[in-house]
Design a protein around this motif. Sequence first.
Motif, PDB file in Angstrom:
ATOM      1  N   GLY A  51       0.803  -1.226   0.000  1.00 31.90           N
ATOM      2  CA  GLY A  51       0.000   0.000   0.000  1.00 31.90           C
ATOM      3  C   GLY A  51       0.832   1.270   0.000  1.00 31.90           C
ATOM      4  O   GLY A  51       0.765   2.077   0.915  1.00 31.90           O
ATOM      5  N   PHE A  52       1.598   1.477  -1.057  1.00 30.38           N
ATOM      6  CA  PHE A  52       2.530   2.614  -1.107  1.00 30.38           C
ATOM      7  C   PHE A  52       1.823   3.964  -1.121  1.00 30.38           C
ATOM      8  O   PHE A  52       2.331   4.953  -0.652  1.00 30.38           O
ATOM      9  CB  PHE A  52       3.422   2.532  -2.352  1.00 30.38           C
ATOM     10  CG  PHE A  52       4.367   1.372  -2.310  1.00 30.38           C
ATOM     11  CD1 PHE A  52       5.292   1.281  -1.282  1.00 30.38           C
ATOM     12  CD2 PHE A  52       4.316   0.397  -3.271  1.00 30.38           C
ATOM     13  CE1 PHE A  52       6.169   0.219  -1.232  1.00 30.38           C
ATOM     14  CE2 PHE A  52       5.186  -0.680  -3.221  1.00 30.38           C
ATOM     15  CZ  PHE A  52       6.110  -0.765  -2.208  1.00 30.38           C
ATOM     16  N   ASN A  53       0.651   3.973  -1.729  1.00 26.15           N
ATOM     17  CA  ASN A  53      -0.007   5.264  -1.948  1.00 26.15           C
ATOM     18  C   ASN A  53      -0.896   5.668  -0.770  1.00 26.15           C
ATOM     19  O   ASN A  53      -1.588   6.677  -0.833  1.00 26.15           O
ATOM     20  CB  ASN A  53      -0.835   5.184  -3.230  1.00 26.15           C
ATOM     21  CG  ASN A  53      -1.199   6.542  -3.747  1.00 26.15           C
ATOM     22  OD1 ASN A  53      -0.428   7.486  -3.588  1.00 26.15           O
ATOM     23  ND2 ASN A  53      -2.366   6.657  -4.346  1.00 26.15           N
ATOM     24  N   ASP A  54      -0.880   4.867   0.295  1.00 23.88           N
ATOM     25  CA  ASP A  54      -1.767   5.140   1.428  1.00 23.88           C
ATOM     26  C   ASP A  54      -1.073   6.130   2.367  1.00 23.88           C
ATOM     27  O   ASP A  54       0.022   5.872   2.842  1.00 23.88           O
ATOM     28  CB  ASP A  54      -2.059   3.822   2.146  1.00 23.88           C
ATOM     29  CG  ASP A  54      -3.051   4.005   3.270  1.00 23.88           C
ATOM     30  OD1 ASP A  54      -3.534   5.137   3.442  1.00 23.88           O
ATOM     31  OD2 ASP A  54      -3.337   3.016   3.965  1.00 23.88           O
TER      32      ASP A  54
END
Lengths: 275, 407
Positions: free
Chosen positions: A163-166
Amino acid sequence: MTTGFNELPGGIEVEFSGTDTYAEGYQFLLQPTKNAASSITLASNRPEDLAFASPIRAQADSTNLGSANVSGVEVSNTTVGDSAFDGAGGLISSAPAQIYFTSEDTYRVLNASGTTLATVTGTTNLDSLLTQAGLSAANGYDFSLDGVPKAGDSFSISYNTDGFNDNTNTLALASLQNEPLVQVSSESSNTPRTFQDAYASMVGRIGEDTAMANVSLESAEAMKVQSENWFESVSGVSLDEEAANLIKYQQSYAAAARILSTAQELFNTILQSAR
Amino acid sequence: MRISTSQIYDQNIRSIMNNQEDLVKTQQQLATGKRIITPSDDPVGAAKVLRLTEEIDELEQFQRNNDLVTGSLEQQEAVLTNITNSINRARTLVVQAGSGILSDPDKRAIGAELEQIKLEIFDLMNTQDADGNYLYAGYQSANQAFTYNPAATGNAISFSGDAGVSFIQLSNSSTIQSTSNGYEVFENVLSRFKFSVTGDTVANLSNPNVSEQGTFDTFFNKNYDPVTSANNDYQITFLASGEAQLTNVGTGAVVDTVGFASGQPFTIKGMQFTATAVAGDTIDFSLDAPEKKSMAQTLHEVQEILMDSTIDNNALQEAIADSLVGLDNGLEKISLERASIGSRLNIAESTYESNLDMEIAAKSSRSAIQDVDYAEASSEFAKQETALEAALASFPQVSNLSLFNYI
């Protein structure tokens, strides 16, 4: 002295345990922040290591017909053994993994293998669905929906792998700036303040103390000058005065000498007339 | 009062020192431009300055966030505009393909163009931002948002991200959504509602289809039961009175009754049947589970049918109806998303303006507290300079005065 918290100046509180004895003359040296700065180290230089993402993500299943969507995921506990997190990038198998609506206000909470953990009927709002099912505290997470679910809709909860974009945690971290978290004094009636407010008050307080010390210094200085003046006035040497005295004594010396010489002259005159 | 000689020197030195101290302080204020050098100069002012500085820094960060989110939203808007334009072209082609006068090679040509449009849309759905993150992949932005697998059993083009969206803070109280997930924008599109005949006792049942899609959609939305599948099974019974009766098999409820003449088409709840039937005959059918397809998938399906010369006209018409509904539903989702992006851009802009106003107000009030008034400070400096000069000039004169000079 009774046991418990005893307030010291500066906001530090020291607690003595009830059974240990202490006697007059004991001294305690407190250096709570002595090594704080020297033990700061850089733990990671990879930005990816920062836990900016929520450990959990929840989403509507693709076959849902209702309009409900996940509006928020909350994580309260990630301690391994005390929550549903296994510490190895996953959730334990008995943790809630799915919520299935059998009608608009009735849902079942299922685990990863499809076993029903709880059923909630007649719910009036879709906030904190796991708390409503009594499953949030034991597992350490929860989520809320908004919109209207239809019978047959399901929502799945999973570990937030990749979940890099969280940025959920970052937003929570940033919001600490406006959270009242610093208890400025130990009085319970004192409401906590934000970090910046507490810092500004501390600077203001130190500034006040310094200004007060400056005023005291000035008045002490004035008193010292006054005393010195009195002392000097009484016991100090004035060169002009001494010069005047010198002249005065010189004059009297000269006058006295003059008397002597006059007397001598008188005697001489008398003696010469009598010869 | 009696003045001793050392008092004269002390007094003179003290006044020179005091004057110098004042002068240095004023000089420091002039050089830094600040009235408050240390917090003790104005404790309340210093605390206020810290709070205002925090507010200003925070507002500056919000403005940076605002620039970022505006850029990202504009990129998303550009992607959606391009997709809308391509879909409009594709829709024209699909309508053209259904005109019935086209020869096989013509249909193939349309299919080939639709394939290119499909690839273009697929590419746009996998748009990456400047950092290389897939815009529509949700939280898993390092992975491609949509994958194309022609051999898959379900949809060939499917969403492989998640539903995560990120938010950006634009002011103390407002955060706005900066990304959208591809599932919600592209994949959460219902395809045409349909039914399937499961069995019948009639003769010559030909081409049962949905002839009035709106009526059927209303019926479908009201009656489709995702929990109990038996409730989706229906039966048409032909009555002796010359009517066709629609019954729900699961609940036994009679839904509707329409007039029927054997061999003539009849329409019930938007579904059209043509059959030769006598009283007592039945047709069983069930409502198909609703499917969700991205527009790229819809184009993929219709394009495959157009390229296939063995498909009969009924199947082609069905496929075209499917794709037109799919494209319309998809465009509706996209226009919703564009409206949402537009409103978010408006919010971002108005927040930017109000933040700017607040920043100016905070800066001016901080300046009023901490900045030096140059006119005041320089005249003060001149005054102190004069005083120091006077003290320095009078010192030798006073100290030279001595009675000894006269004796």
